[in-house]
Write a protein that holds these residues in place. Structure first.
Motif, PDB file in Angstrom:
ATOM      1  N   PHE A  15      15.705  49.413  56.828  1.00 57.80           N
ATOM      2  CA  PHE A  15      15.968  49.404  58.271  1.00 57.80           C
ATOM      3  C   PHE A  15      14.869  48.620  58.990  1.00 57.80           C
ATOM      4  CE2 PHE A  15      15.498  51.213  62.518  1.00 57.80           C
ATOM      5  CZ  PHE A  15      16.805  51.288  62.987  1.00 57.80           C
ATOM      6  N   ALA A  16      13.608  48.944  58.680  1.00 59.55           N
ATOM      7  CA  ALA A  16      12.497  48.266  59.341  1.00 59.55           C
ATOM      8  C   ALA A  16      12.387  46.800  58.919  1.00 59.55           C
ATOM      9  CB  ALA A  16      11.201  49.010  59.047  1.00 59.55           C
ATOM     10  N   ALA A  66      25.881  55.620  64.653  1.00 60.30           N
ATOM     11  CA  ALA A  66      25.011  55.436  65.817  1.00 60.30           C
ATOM     12  C   ALA A  66      23.892  56.476  65.843  1.00 60.30           C
ATOM     13  CB  ALA A  66      25.836  55.508  67.101  1.00 60.30           C
ATOM     14  N   ARG A  67      24.199  57.708  65.434  1.00 58.32           N
ATOM     15  CA  ARG A  67      23.169  58.752  65.379  1.00 58.32           C
ATOM     16  C   ARG A  67      22.138  58.437  64.297  1.00 58.32           C
ATOM     17  NH1 ARG A  67      25.196  64.816  65.346  1.00 58.32           N
ATOM     18  NH2 ARG A  67      22.941  65.086  65.688  1.00 58.32           N
ATOM     19  N   VAL A  68      22.588  57.934  63.166  1.00 57.56           N
ATOM     20  CA  VAL A  68      21.655  57.561  62.100  1.00 57.56           C
ATOM     21  C   VAL A  68      20.767  56.416  62.565  1.00 57.56           C
ATOM     22  CG1 VAL A  68      21.506  56.546  59.790  1.00 57.56           C
ATOM     23  CG2 VAL A  68      23.098  58.423  60.230  1.00 57.56           C
ATOM     24  N   TRP A  69      21.333  55.450  63.267  1.00 56.71           N
ATOM     25  CA  TRP A  69      20.548  54.336  63.806  1.00 56.71           C
ATOM     26  C   TRP A  69      19.473  54.870  64.755  1.00 56.71           C
ATOM     27  CZ3 TRP A  69      21.343  48.844  63.333  1.00 56.71           C
ATOM     28  CH2 TRP A  69      20.545  48.068  64.187  1.00 56.71           C
ATOM     29  N   ALA A  70      19.853  55.742  65.660  1.00 53.63           N
ATOM     30  CA  ALA A  70      18.892  56.275  66.629  1.00 53.63           C
ATOM     31  C   ALA A  70      17.786  57.058  65.927  1.00 53.63           C
ATOM     32  CB  ALA A  70      19.612  57.153  67.650  1.00 53.63           C
ATOM     33  N   ALA A  71      18.178  57.894  64.956  1.00 61.06           N
ATOM     34  CA  ALA A  71      17.184  58.681  64.223  1.00 61.06           C
ATOM     35  C   ALA A  71      16.260  57.786  63.417  1.00 61.06           C
ATOM     36  CB  ALA A  71      17.885  59.679  63.312  1.00 61.06           C
ATOM     37  N   SER A  72      16.807  56.738  62.805  1.00 62.00           N
ATOM     38  CA  SER A  72      16.000  55.814  62.016  1.00 62.00           C
ATOM     39  C   SER A  72      15.015  55.059  62.900  1.00 62.00           C
ATOM     40  CB  SER A  72      16.906  54.827  61.276  1.00 62.00           C
ATOM     41  OG  SER A  72      17.825  55.509  60.446  1.00 62.00           O
ATOM     42  N   SER A  73      15.442  54.707  64.097  1.00 69.10           N
ATOM     43  CA  SER A  73      14.536  54.046  65.042  1.00 69.10           C
ATOM     44  C   SER A  73      13.366  54.961  65.389  1.00 69.10           C
ATOM     45  CB  SER A  73      15.300  53.665  66.317  1.00 69.10           C
ATOM     46  OG  SER A  73      16.338  52.750  66.033  1.00 69.10           O
ATOM     47  N   ALA A  74      13.673  56.231  65.634  1.00 64.19           N
ATOM     48  CA  ALA A  74      12.612  57.175  65.972  1.00 64.19           C
ATOM     49  C   ALA A  74      11.652  57.386  64.808  1.00 64.19           C
ATOM     50  CB  ALA A  74      13.231  58.506  66.398  1.00 64.19           C
ATOM     51  N   LEU A  75      12.186  57.495  63.591  1.00 62.89           N
ATOM     52  CA  LEU A  75      11.346  57.758  62.428  1.00 62.89           C
ATOM     53  C   LEU A  75      10.463  56.559  62.067  1.00 62.89           C
ATOM     54  CD1 LEU A  75      13.961  59.625  60.206  1.00 62.89           C
ATOM     55  CD2 LEU A  75      11.869  60.617  61.163  1.00 62.89           C
ATOM     56  N   THR A  76      10.932  55.352  62.362  1.00 64.37           N
ATOM     57  CA  THR A  76      10.149  54.148  62.069  1.00 64.37           C
ATOM     58  C   THR A  76       9.305  53.698  63.254  1.00 64.37           C
ATOM     59  OG1 THR A  76      12.065  52.780  62.679  1.00 64.37           O
ATOM     60  CG2 THR A  76      11.768  53.282  60.337  1.00 64.37           C
ATOM     61  N   LEU A  83      10.467  52.211  65.919  1.00 65.52           N
ATOM     62  CA  LEU A  83      10.989  50.935  66.402  1.00 65.52           C
ATOM     63  C   LEU A  83      11.929  51.140  67.581  1.00 65.52           C
ATOM     64  CD1 LEU A  83      11.785  49.300  62.949  1.00 65.52           C
ATOM     65  CD2 LEU A  83       9.871  48.755  64.454  1.00 65.52           C
ATOM     66  N   ASP A  84      11.957  50.179  68.468  1.00 61.73           N
ATOM     67  CA  ASP A  84      12.901  50.190  69.591  1.00 61.73           C
ATOM     68  C   ASP A  84      14.311  50.100  69.021  1.00 61.73           C
ATOM     69  OD1 ASP A  84      14.547  49.616  71.764  1.00 61.73           O
ATOM     70  OD2 ASP A  84      13.062  48.328  72.728  1.00 61.73           O
ATOM     71  N   PRO A  85      15.202  51.037  69.413  1.00 61.60           N
ATOM     72  CA  PRO A  85      16.563  50.987  68.852  1.00 61.60           C
ATOM     73  C   PRO A  85      17.375  49.790  69.290  1.00 61.60           C
ATOM     74  CG  PRO A  85      16.411  52.657  70.562  1.00 61.60           C
ATOM     75  CD  PRO A  85      15.014  52.183  70.311  1.00 61.60           C
TER      76      PRO A  85
END
Length: 314
Positions: free
Chosen positions: A131-132, A295-305, A307-309
């Motif tokens: 993702f990152a 979309a929820r996985v994207w948002a959670a992944s942004s928070a965990l990394t 990064l700006d979603p």
């Protein structure tokens, strides 16, 4: 004629002279064979690998089989989130035609392990790292016309479920279950990325693949990378009726990179029951067909990394 209606020849691939492809985990396993096959098209292939010695062995093996192959190494540790922007910057390329998000780790036994960043290790490596990485590669990819992000999922992920409130299996950790969940998260990311690319009007495509069932005992030897013993080959013969080697398991990803008829948001896997054979288009269904979950996985992944979603994908 579209190659969806005419045979795709895995042994005679189209030329990709002048193009550049990055394959994460390209030094071993399925990733090695993806890199070897892509190198045969005349493209420059970058092997993303943590281990320079293993990458050099893979480069030597590819060059011994593909005279004049253009192969280089990118030092890449997907479990170390803070290193990925530096890795992407160090490519120093003016074009990137595809990244194959192939690298992955499968732990066989408990206990649950975490990366240095505190994330469950398989989820960190298989999903969050890719993702990152793709986020940092996005400017280069979107500046390259018709570039592709190819995400290697798993046959097992299609029957798994995902709890967005416990993506890292803190409550019910089992190694194989956590692996399947990490691959499902990766596949959902690939689909959400394609939706965002389309909304931005980008020509970059995000495509999913899975390799089916692949065994080392059915995989041809590559000196310096891995040697198959006679005993392994003989023991693997019965399994060859149902499964395949890693050379064949690379075919869906290679087609997803090269075939001009491939479209964003598609899923490609082996033709025979999804576990062996030539690459074929598969339906996207079940949890993969849930855009709200993606979309929820994207948002959670942004928070965990961290990064700006809202990436710039224009």
């Amino acid at each position: 004629m579209s190659s969806l209606h005419s045979p795709w020849d895995v042994r005679h691939l189209p030329s990709a002279e002048g193009k550049t492809f990055l394959v994460t985990g390209g030094n071993a396993g399925i990733g090695y064979f993806v890199a070897e096959q892509l190198a045969g098209t005349g493209a420059t292939v970058v092997l993303g690998s943590r281990d320079p010695a293993k990458a050099e062995a893979a480069r030597g093996s590819i060059r011994s089989r593909v005279p004049g192959a253009r192969v280089r190494h990118l030092r890449l540790d997907l479990a170390g989130l803070s290193s990925l922007k530096t890795a992407a910057d160090s490519l120093r390329l003016d074009r990137l035609d595809a990244v194959v998000c192939n690298a992955g780790v499968l732990l066989d036994h408990p206990p649950r392990r975490e990366s240095a960043d505190g994330h469950e290790l398989m989820f960190a490596t298989n999903h969050l790292g890719h993702f990152a990485l793709v986020r940092w590669l996005a400017p280069l990819l979107t500046a390259t016309p018709a570039s592709r992000v190819v995400t290697t999922g798993s046959f097992t992920a299609k029957s798994e479920s995902l709890d967005p409130d416990d993506l890292q299996s803190t409550c019910d950790y089992l190694p194989k279950r956590a692996y399947a969940r990490s691959k499902l998260a990766q596949m959902l990311f690939g689909l959400e990325l394609d939706r965002r690319l389309r909304a931005a009007g980008s020509t970059t495509l995000s495509v999913l693949t899975h390799p089916g069932g692949a065994l080392d005992s059915l995989t041809p030897s590559r000196p310096g990378v891995r040697l198959r013993t006679t005993g392994e080959r003989l023991r693997g013969l019965p399994a060859g009726l149902l499964l395949q080697g890693k050379e064949a398991a690379a075919w869906p990803a290679v087609r997803a990179v090269l075939d001009p008829s491939v479209r964003g948001g598609q899923l490609w896997g082996p033709r025979v029951f999804g576990i062996r054979g030539l690459p074929a288009l598969e339906p996207v269904r079940g949890h993969l067909a849930d855009p709200a979950l993606a979309a929820r996985v994207w948002a959670a992944s942004s928070a965990l990394t961290g990064l700006d979603p809202d990436w710039d994908l224009g």
